[in-house]
Structure formats: structure tokens, C-alpha cells
Design an enzyme around this catalytic site. Structure first.
Site, short mmCIF file in Angstrom:
data_model
loop_
_atom_site.label_atom_id
_atom_site.label_comp_id
_atom_site.label_asym_id
_atom_site.label_seq_id
_atom_site.Cartn_x
_atom_site.Cartn_y
_atom_site.Cartn_z
N SER A 39 0.84 -1.22 0.00
CA SER A 39 0.00 0.00 0.00
C SER A 39 0.86 1.25 0.00
O SER A 39 1.71 1.42 0.87
CB SER A 39 -0.88 0.06 1.26
OG SER A 39 -1.89 -0.88 1.18
N HIS A 70 -3.72 0.83 -4.78
CA HIS A 70 -3.09 -0.29 -5.49
C HIS A 70 -3.47 -0.16 -6.97
O HIS A 70 -4.63 -0.35 -7.34
CB HIS A 70 -3.60 -1.64 -4.96
CG HIS A 70 -3.04 -2.02 -3.63
ND1 HIS A 70 -2.08 -2.98 -3.48
CD2 HIS A 70 -3.31 -1.57 -2.39
CE1 HIS A 70 -1.78 -3.11 -2.19
NE2 HIS A 70 -2.52 -2.26 -1.51
N HIS A 92 -5.66 -9.46 -2.46
CA HIS A 92 -5.86 -9.80 -1.05
C HIS A 92 -7.02 -10.77 -0.90
O HIS A 92 -7.99 -10.74 -1.68
CB HIS A 92 -6.18 -8.54 -0.24
CG HIS A 92 -5.15 -7.47 -0.32
ND1 HIS A 92 -5.11 -6.55 -1.35
CD2 HIS A 92 -4.11 -7.18 0.50
CE1 HIS A 92 -4.09 -5.72 -1.15
NE2 HIS A 92 -3.47 -6.08 -0.04
N TYR A 94 -9.28 -10.60 1.32
CA TYR A 94 -10.53 -9.90 1.64
C TYR A 94 -11.23 -9.34 0.40
O TYR A 94 -12.39 -8.94 0.47
CB TYR A 94 -10.28 -8.77 2.67
CG TYR A 94 -9.33 -7.69 2.23
CD1 TYR A 94 -9.72 -6.72 1.32
CD2 TYR A 94 -8.04 -7.63 2.74
CE1 TYR A 94 -8.84 -5.72 0.91
CE2 TYR A 94 -7.16 -6.65 2.34
CZ TYR A 94 -7.57 -5.70 1.42
OH TYR A 94 -6.71 -4.72 1.02
N GLU A 95 -10.53 -9.30 -0.73
CA GLU A 95 -11.19 -8.88 -1.97
C GLU A 95 -12.09 -9.99 -2.52
O GLU A 95 -12.82 -9.78 -3.49
CB GLU A 95 -10.14 -8.50 -3.03
CG GLU A 95 -9.35 -7.26 -2.66
CD GLU A 95 -8.24 -6.99 -3.66
OE1 GLU A 95 -8.52 -6.42 -4.72
OE2 GLU A 95 -7.08 -7.37 -3.39
N ALA A 122 2.27 -2.75 4.13
CA ALA A 122 1.98 -1.84 5.24
C ALA A 122 1.43 -2.70 6.36
O ALA A 122 0.68 -3.64 6.11
CB ALA A 122 0.95 -0.81 4.80
N1 HPA Z 1 -3.78 -4.29 10.88
C1 HPA Z 1 -3.87 -5.02 9.77
N2 HPA Z 1 -3.40 -4.60 8.61
C2 HPA Z 1 -2.83 -3.40 8.56
C3 HPA Z 1 -2.71 -2.58 9.68
C4 HPA Z 1 -3.22 -3.05 10.91
O1 HPA Z 1 -3.17 -2.37 11.97
N3 HPA Z 1 -2.07 -1.43 9.29
C5 HPA Z 1 -1.81 -1.57 7.97
N4 HPA Z 1 -2.26 -2.75 7.51
#
Ligand code: HPA
Length: 293
Positions: A39, A70, A92, A94-95, A122
Site C-alpha cells: 500500500s 493499489h 488480497h 478480503y477482496e 503496510a
Molecule cells: N492491521 C492489519 N493490517 C494493517 C494494519 C493493521 O493495523 N495497518 C496496515 N495494515
């Protein structure tokens, strides 16, 4: 009649080869390193020399990336003279994509000739000594999704990719981690906020509850995110060397009474403040990988 098992990986070796051949016919670069941009870290791909960009939507059988921040393309080119392919935008769970689909591009990278995977993400900082903006080299992971029987290698195994039961205990190449800490971080000027630790994947898309985070802390987790682990497993399975790091974009909130909460805007904002140093760090690592054999 053969049973239809839609939960099983549909990307056979032949199908992945077909995708790789499609790319080989269109791109003059034979990548040594596959890079997955996390990200807010996709800017690296824009700065490659002799770039060729291929949108995911134009690649046969490829999924498309749906997350803000993205971009959704493969970018081929040279970084410090080393041939690379970047995923500008990853897939991902979750997508709605199964893990074997999320990590399929790693196998494409392998069939394009890549020997190394450099993955970035990230992540939330669970280790309470971590701050937003820190960079954490991944030295190990907890595959929380694997605990519930969800793994990118699930389904029939094709030995041309790798073994049925791969060892994963040395997934994060120790020589590359050493170089990152002792040389690249110093040259990139990030040593004061460079960390090393254990990453844990959760499925997302919601951020974690304080109770979940306290559980992860008991397990020795330093950072939490929603990606990378299945990509690393897929890369190790097919014999690639891996280097990965997390950009800590927020501190995990362990207290239900806290007014603070994780949010995506903060993730993208912190990533932007580290954009240049992260790019330099990656470039130095790629240069190092390129100098070997
Ligand atoms: N949790 C999960 N995924 C993440 C976070 C988080 O705190 N920060 C960036 N991606």
C-alpha cells in the site's frame, strides 16, 4: 465425469505457463527479481528504466486489484541495472480471491525467470516499541489463516513448482536480511528506525480487535497485516529466495477504551512520508541481489 472442486487451485502449471508466455511475447525484460509493492509503495515501479506496463485486466486469466492505493498492473524494467518485474497492486483474500489466486503471480514471476521475491507491505505495529514510520524486516511469520486450514498450496501439488510438504522455517533469506541491516539500511539512512520481527497475517478487511491483538502479542508477533505470507509461502515452495519488509503505518490499539482506531487513510499517509527512503532501500537490495551470480 470429473468432480468440479471450485475451491481448488485452477491455475495449473500449463495455465501459469500460458500467462508467462503471454508476457514473454510482449516484454523484452527477463526479470531476476519480482517485487510486490505494498500500500502506497507502488511509486517504485513508476521509476524503473525502460519500463513496460501491462494492466492486470489485459493479462489472460489474471484477477484485478480492487483496493484504493493499489494501481493494478505489472511493470517490467530495470532498477539500478537489474531486470525486475513489479506488481503495482497485489491481490488480497478480503477482496474475495482465494489465497492460491492471490499468490498466483509469484509463480508467473518464477516462470518468467525470477530467482528472488522482494515483498513489501503496510502493517500495524504490535510490538509496543514500534512507531508509525518504522521499517520492519520480516524474519519469520505466523500464518494465522493457515491455522484455520487456509493455505495457498492447498489442493493437488504439481512437483514442477515444488514439493508437497515444503519446509518454511528458513523462508526469509538470512544473507539478504544481514545485508539489509548492515549495508542497505545504513546507505539508505534508515538504521535508526529499522526493526526486525515476526509478521502475522489476518484475513481482513476489518482491523483487529484489542483481544485479538493481545493474543497475537502472546504469540510473539511484532506486526500485523493482510498480505505477504501466502506470497512468501508460494515463492519458497517454488525455490525463490525471499526478502520482505513491513512499513509500520500505525500502532496497534490494545485498549478497548482508546479513542484512537486504525484507518486506511492513515496507512496511505504514513506510507507517503516514507516513499523516498523505502524506494532507496529496495533499490539497494535489488542492486545487491543483481550483483550475485
Ligand atoms: N492491521 C492489519 N493490517 C494493517 C494494519 C493493521 O493495523 N495497518 C496496515 N495494515
Amino acid at each position: 465425469m470429473a468432480l468440479i472442486r471450485p475451491s481448488t487451485n485452477v491455475f495449473t502449471y500449463e495455465l501459469v505457463q500460458e500467462i508467462a508466455n503471454f508476457l514473454i511475447e510482449r516484454v523484452p525484460v527477463k526479470p531476476k527479481v519480482g517485487i510486490i509493492c505494498g500500500s502506497g509503495m507502488g511509486g517504485l515501479a513508476d521509476n524503473l528504466d525502460k519500463k513496460t506496463s501491462i494492466p492486470y485486466g489485459s493479462i489472460p486469466h489474471f484477477p484485478v486489484s480492487t483496493v484504493p492505493g493499489h494501481a493494478g498492473r505489472l511493470v517490467f524494467g530495470y532498477l539500478r541495472g537489474v531486470p525486475v518485474v513489479c506488481m503495482q497492486g497485489r491481490f488480497h483474500y478480503y477482496e474475495g480471491y482465494p489465497l492460491w489466486m492471490c499468490s498466483m503471480p509469484v509463480r508467473v514471476m518464477k516462470l518468467l525467470g525470477a530467482t528472488h521475491l522482494l515483498a513489501t507491505n503496510a502493517a500495524g505495529g504490535l510490538n509496543q516499541d514500534f512507531n508509525a514510520g518504522d521499517i520492519m524486516i520480516m524474519k519469520d511469520h505466523v500464518n494465522m489463516m493457515g491455522f484455520s486450514g487456509n493455505n495457498p498450496l492447498q489442493g493437488s501439488n504439481d512437483e514442477r513448482f515444488g514439493p508437497r510438504f515444503p519446509a518454511i522455517s528458513r523462508a526469509y533469506n538470512s544473507e539478504l536480511r544481514k545485508y539489509a541491516k548492515e549495508v542497505a539500511a545504513v546507505k539508505a539512512g534508515i538504521s535508526s528506525y529499522l526493526r526486525e520481527g515476526v509478521y502475522c497475517i489476518v484475513g481482513g478487511p476489518n482491523y483487529e480487535t484489542p483481544a485479538e491483538l493481545r493474543l497475537f502479542r502472546m504469540l510473539g508477533v511484532d506486526a500485523v497485516g493482510m498480505s505477504t505470507v501466502h506470497e512468501v509461502i508460494t515463492a519458497v515452495h517454488c525455490g525463490m529466495k525471499v526478502f520482505a519488509f513491513s512499513l509500520i503505518t500505525n500502532k496497534c490499539i490494545l485498549d478497548c477504551e482508546s479513542e484512537e482506531e486504525a484507518n486506511h487513510a492513515e496507512v496511505v499517509e504514513v506510507a507517503a512520508t516514507r516513499e523516498k527512503v523505502v524506494q532507496e532501500f529496495i533499490s539497494l537490495m535489488v542492486e545487491h541481489i543483481g550483483s550475485k551470480e
